[in-house]
Scaffold this motif. Structure first.
Motif, PDB file in Angstrom:
ATOM      1  N   GLY A  96      -4.376  -2.363  12.503  1.00 41.02           N
ATOM      2  CA  GLY A  96      -5.072  -2.829  11.308  1.00 41.02           C
ATOM      3  C   GLY A  96      -4.898  -4.311  11.078  1.00 41.02           C
ATOM      4  N   THR A  97      -3.717  -4.825  11.386  1.00 42.16           N
ATOM      5  CA  THR A  97      -3.459  -6.250  11.205  1.00 42.16           C
ATOM      6  C   THR A  97      -4.221  -7.081  12.229  1.00 42.16           C
ATOM      7  OG1 THR A  97      -1.242  -5.648  10.419  1.00 42.16           O
ATOM      8  CG2 THR A  97      -1.633  -7.966  10.919  1.00 42.16           C
ATOM      9  N   VAL A  98      -4.275  -6.590  13.472  1.00 38.82           N
ATOM     10  CA  VAL A  98      -5.070  -7.278  14.499  1.00 38.82           C
ATOM     11  C   VAL A  98      -6.542  -7.313  14.090  1.00 38.82           C
ATOM     12  CG1 VAL A  98      -5.936  -7.108  16.862  1.00 38.82           C
ATOM     13  CG2 VAL A  98      -3.489  -6.840  16.417  1.00 38.82           C
ATOM     14  N   GLN A 150       0.875  -1.163   0.000  1.00 39.58           N
ATOM     15  CA  GLN A 150       0.000   0.000   0.000  1.00 39.58           C
ATOM     16  C   GLN A 150       0.918   1.221   0.000  1.00 39.58           C
ATOM     17  OE1 GLN A 150      -2.901   0.616  -0.638  1.00 39.58           O
ATOM     18  NE2 GLN A 150      -3.912   2.149   0.641  1.00 39.58           N
ATOM     19  N   THR A 151       0.918   1.960  -1.100  1.00 35.05           N
ATOM     20  CA  THR A 151       1.830   3.086  -1.295  1.00 35.05           C
ATOM     21  C   THR A 151       1.105   4.410  -1.094  1.00 35.05           C
ATOM     22  OG1 THR A 151       3.134   1.789  -2.876  1.00 35.05           O
ATOM     23  CG2 THR A 151       3.394   4.186  -2.948  1.00 35.05           C
ATOM     24  N   ASP A 175      -4.778   1.103   5.861  1.00 33.31           N
ATOM     25  CA  ASP A 175      -3.683   0.900   4.916  1.00 33.31           C
ATOM     26  C   ASP A 175      -3.018  -0.450   5.136  1.00 33.31           C
ATOM     27  OD1 ASP A 175      -3.844   3.382   3.510  1.00 33.31           O
ATOM     28  OD2 ASP A 175      -2.918   4.387   5.217  1.00 33.31           O
ATOM     29  N   ALA A 176      -2.908  -0.851   6.394  1.00 34.23           N
ATOM     30  CA  ALA A 176      -2.354  -2.175   6.693  1.00 34.23           C
ATOM     31  C   ALA A 176      -3.231  -3.264   6.091  1.00 34.23           C
ATOM     32  CB  ALA A 176      -2.214  -2.369   8.198  1.00 34.23           C
ATOM     33  N   ARG A 177      -4.517  -3.130   6.256  1.00 34.46           N
ATOM     34  CA  ARG A 177      -5.451  -4.121   5.712  1.00 34.46           C
ATOM     35  C   ARG A 177      -5.381  -4.152   4.189  1.00 34.46           C
ATOM     36  NH1 ARG A 177      -9.882  -5.165   9.476  1.00 34.46           N
ATOM     37  NH2 ARG A 177     -11.335  -5.181   7.738  1.00 34.46           N
ATOM     38  N   GLU A 178      -5.251  -2.962   3.576  1.00 32.31           N
ATOM     39  CA  GLU A 178      -5.142  -2.887   2.115  1.00 32.31           C
ATOM     40  C   GLU A 178      -3.915  -3.648   1.623  1.00 32.31           C
ATOM     41  OE1 GLU A 178      -6.728  -1.418  -0.537  1.00 32.31           O
ATOM     42  OE2 GLU A 178      -8.488  -0.914   0.652  1.00 32.31           O
ATOM     43  N   ALA A 179      -2.788  -3.463   2.312  1.00 33.56           N
ATOM     44  CA  ALA A 179      -1.565  -4.162   1.903  1.00 33.56           C
ATOM     45  C   ALA A 179      -1.757  -5.670   1.976  1.00 33.56           C
ATOM     46  CB  ALA A 179      -0.398  -3.726   2.790  1.00 33.56           C
ATOM     47  N   ILE A 180      -2.401  -6.146   3.034  1.00 32.98           N
ATOM     48  CA  ILE A 180      -2.661  -7.583   3.171  1.00 32.98           C
ATOM     49  C   ILE A 180      -3.561  -8.082   2.046  1.00 32.98           C
ATOM     50  CG2 ILE A 180      -3.727  -9.354   4.624  1.00 32.98           C
ATOM     51  CD1 ILE A 180      -2.922  -7.587   7.055  1.00 32.98           C
ATOM     52  N   THR A 186       4.330  16.677   2.820  1.00 35.09           N
ATOM     53  CA  THR A 186       4.624  15.691   1.783  1.00 35.09           C
ATOM     54  C   THR A 186       4.578  14.283   2.368  1.00 35.09           C
ATOM     55  OG1 THR A 186       6.047  17.292   0.669  1.00 35.09           O
ATOM     56  CG2 THR A 186       6.324  14.976   0.073  1.00 35.09           C
ATOM     57  N   VAL A 187       3.731  13.454   1.791  1.00 39.57           N
ATOM     58  CA  VAL A 187       3.574  12.075   2.272  1.00 39.57           C
ATOM     59  C   VAL A 187       4.269  11.134   1.297  1.00 39.57           C
ATOM     60  CG1 VAL A 187       1.938  10.265   2.891  1.00 39.57           C
ATOM     61  CG2 VAL A 187       1.383  12.675   3.351  1.00 39.57           C
ATOM     62  N   ARG A 188       5.278  10.443   1.806  1.00 37.62           N
ATOM     63  CA  ARG A 188       6.049   9.474   1.019  1.00 37.62           C
ATOM     64  C   ARG A 188       6.294   8.252   1.909  1.00 37.62           C
ATOM     65  NH1 ARG A 188       4.763  12.922  -2.054  1.00 37.62           N
ATOM     66  NH2 ARG A 188       6.074  14.179  -3.440  1.00 37.62           N
ATOM     67  N   THR A 189       5.304   7.410   2.013  1.00 40.23           N
ATOM     68  CA  THR A 189       5.401   6.281   2.937  1.00 40.23           C
ATOM     69  C   THR A 189       4.481   5.158   2.485  1.00 40.23           C
ATOM     70  OG1 THR A 189       5.460   5.732   5.299  1.00 40.23           O
ATOM     71  CG2 THR A 189       3.625   7.115   4.552  1.00 40.23           C
ATOM     72  N   GLY A 190       4.286   4.148   3.326  1.00 39.37           N
ATOM     73  CA  GLY A 190       3.398   3.053   2.956  1.00 39.37           C
ATOM     74  C   GLY A 190       3.563   1.835   3.840  1.00 39.37           C
ATOM     75  N   VAL A 191       2.972   0.748   3.384  1.00 40.17           N
ATOM     76  CA  VAL A 191       2.987  -0.518   4.116  1.00 40.17           C
ATOM     77  C   VAL A 191       3.263  -1.643   3.130  1.00 40.17           C
ATOM     78  CG1 VAL A 191       1.710  -2.053   5.654  1.00 40.17           C
ATOM     79  CG2 VAL A 191       1.190   0.402   5.650  1.00 40.17           C
ATOM     80  N   THR A 192       4.073  -2.599   3.555  1.00 38.46           N
ATOM     81  CA  THR A 192       4.292  -3.829   2.794  1.00 38.46           C
ATOM     82  C   THR A 192       3.905  -5.012   3.680  1.00 38.46           C
ATOM     83  OG1 THR A 192       6.034  -2.916   1.400  1.00 38.46           O
ATOM     84  CG2 THR A 192       6.033  -5.305   1.707  1.00 38.46           C
ATOM     85  N   ALA A 193       3.142  -5.933   3.117  1.00 38.00           N
ATOM     86  CA  ALA A 193       2.708  -7.133   3.845  1.00 38.00           C
ATOM     87  C   ALA A 193       3.255  -8.374   3.149  1.00 38.00           C
ATOM     88  CB  ALA A 193       1.187  -7.200   3.905  1.00 38.00           C
TER      89      ALA A 193
END
Length: 350
Positions: free
Chosen positions: A108-110, A35-36, A151-156, A45-52
């Protein structure tokens, strides 16, 4: 010029063959999702994300996998390693993000796992979620806490097998590496051991080092920017039947792949490794028998040493792939970090 992986540039690391995708997803059942977050918000400026990373396609809480972690340098805020070290199993997706978003990603993962398993926290115990992090605050408004539980859920939910995105995606969106733009990289190795074909794969989020740390000739005069010491998250997966102690040994070998790129694990660099095997599933609620029976590889032959070498090679190549695929990125306070010139990587031939 289109960014290319190391092997697309005519180079590779080591003598072992790669899996089909040259990715951690070459281990059957392993999936990766990003999730980028790349946008401007209220002047920031937002430059971050999540990888699952999903260790297998089943229910991760009810069917755990053997796992172990290793700390190369402990300047980090990773969550979930204590129980993995105590029990030797992984029971959640592996989640990667920025330093100040560990809590939101865990939440989000929980939530995701509780929906899958209504028994969590009710008729059985709670769940141990692994979240790793690196500090992307040089380019990203890290204080904005822009990563949400959703965003965590989206990455999953986006996780898939096969070829995956690398470079400035997911948790790697705002990361730096060796004075250039860093990010997500992956690689794999496979080898036939008599009747068994075993694969080792690595995925990294690179955020360590300065240009002066590179071990080959490169223009270094421009490397004057003041940046944090950085970090790296290294995830190693294998389908070889290894127990948690053997996986601990495998995880330790990641430090050799990391050091080959120039890292010396600086004081403020959080360098964390998690290794897991997909060969066995450990049931959350075993049968009424008092024992569980598993088989693991021998340690009195060359097989385990070869697996160690495969891990070292794919960790190193994953780091170079992260650099090779990352693109020049602008960030907060007018900063810009350029991509490593692809011709620089040809120095690896020397």
């Amino acid at each position: 010029m289109k960014r290319k992986r190391l092997r697309d540039l005519g180079m590779g690391i080591g003598s072992y063959s790669c899996g089909q995708a040259n990715s951690i997803t070459d281990i059957k059942g392993v999936k990766v999702g990003h999730q980028t977050l790349y946008y401007e918000k209220n002047g920031e400026t937002v430059r971050t994300g999540v990888t699952a990373i999903l260790p297998h396609e089943g229910n991760m809480f009810r069917e755990k996998v053997f796992a172990a972690s290793h700390v190369i340098n402990g300047f980090g805020k990773t969550a979930g390693t204590i129980q993995i070290e105590e029990l030797g199993v992984l029971e959640s997706p592996i989640m990667l993000t920025n330093t100040l978003s560990v809590g939101d990603v865990m939440k989000g993962t929980v939530q995701y796992l509780m929906e899958e398993c209504p028994e969590i926290g009710d008729t059985t115990g709670t769940v141990n979620v692994f979240v790793g992090e690196c500090n992307d605050g040089y380019l990203n408004d890290i204080r904005g806490l822009n990563v949400s539980p959703d965003d965590a859920r989206e990455a999953i939910e986006k996780a898939h097998s096969g070829y995956i995105e690398e470079g400035c995606v997911g948790a790697g969106t705002g990361m730096l590496c060796l004075g250039y733009k860093g990010g997500v990289g992956t690689s794999s190795r496979e080898h036939q051991f008599n009747e068994d074909l075993f694969t080792v794969g690595a995925l990294v989020v690179t955020n360590f080092g300065r240009r002066t740390d590179l071990r080959f000739p490169v223009e270094k005069e421009r490397e004057e920017r003041e940046t944090p010491d950085g970090s790296i998250m290294i995830i190693i997966a294998t389908d070889a039947p290894m127990n948690e102690r053997q996986l601990k040994r495998l995880a330790k070998r990641a430090s050799f792949g990391l050091s080959r790129t120039g890292s010396y694990a600086a004081h403020g660099s959080g360098d964390i490794v998690l290794a897991f095997s997909t060969a066995h599933k450990v049931p959350h609620q075993p049968s009424e028998d008092n024992t569980l029976t598993f088989s693991f590889i021998k340690e009195d032959g060359e097989m385990i040493s070869m697996l160690f070498e495969m891990a070292v090679d794919c960790v190193e190549e994953a780091i170079w792939n992260a650099l090779a695929k990352a693109e020049t990125t602008s960030g907060r306070n007018g900063r810009e970090v350029e991509a490593i010139p692809l011709e620089v990587l040809t120095a690896l031939r020397k």
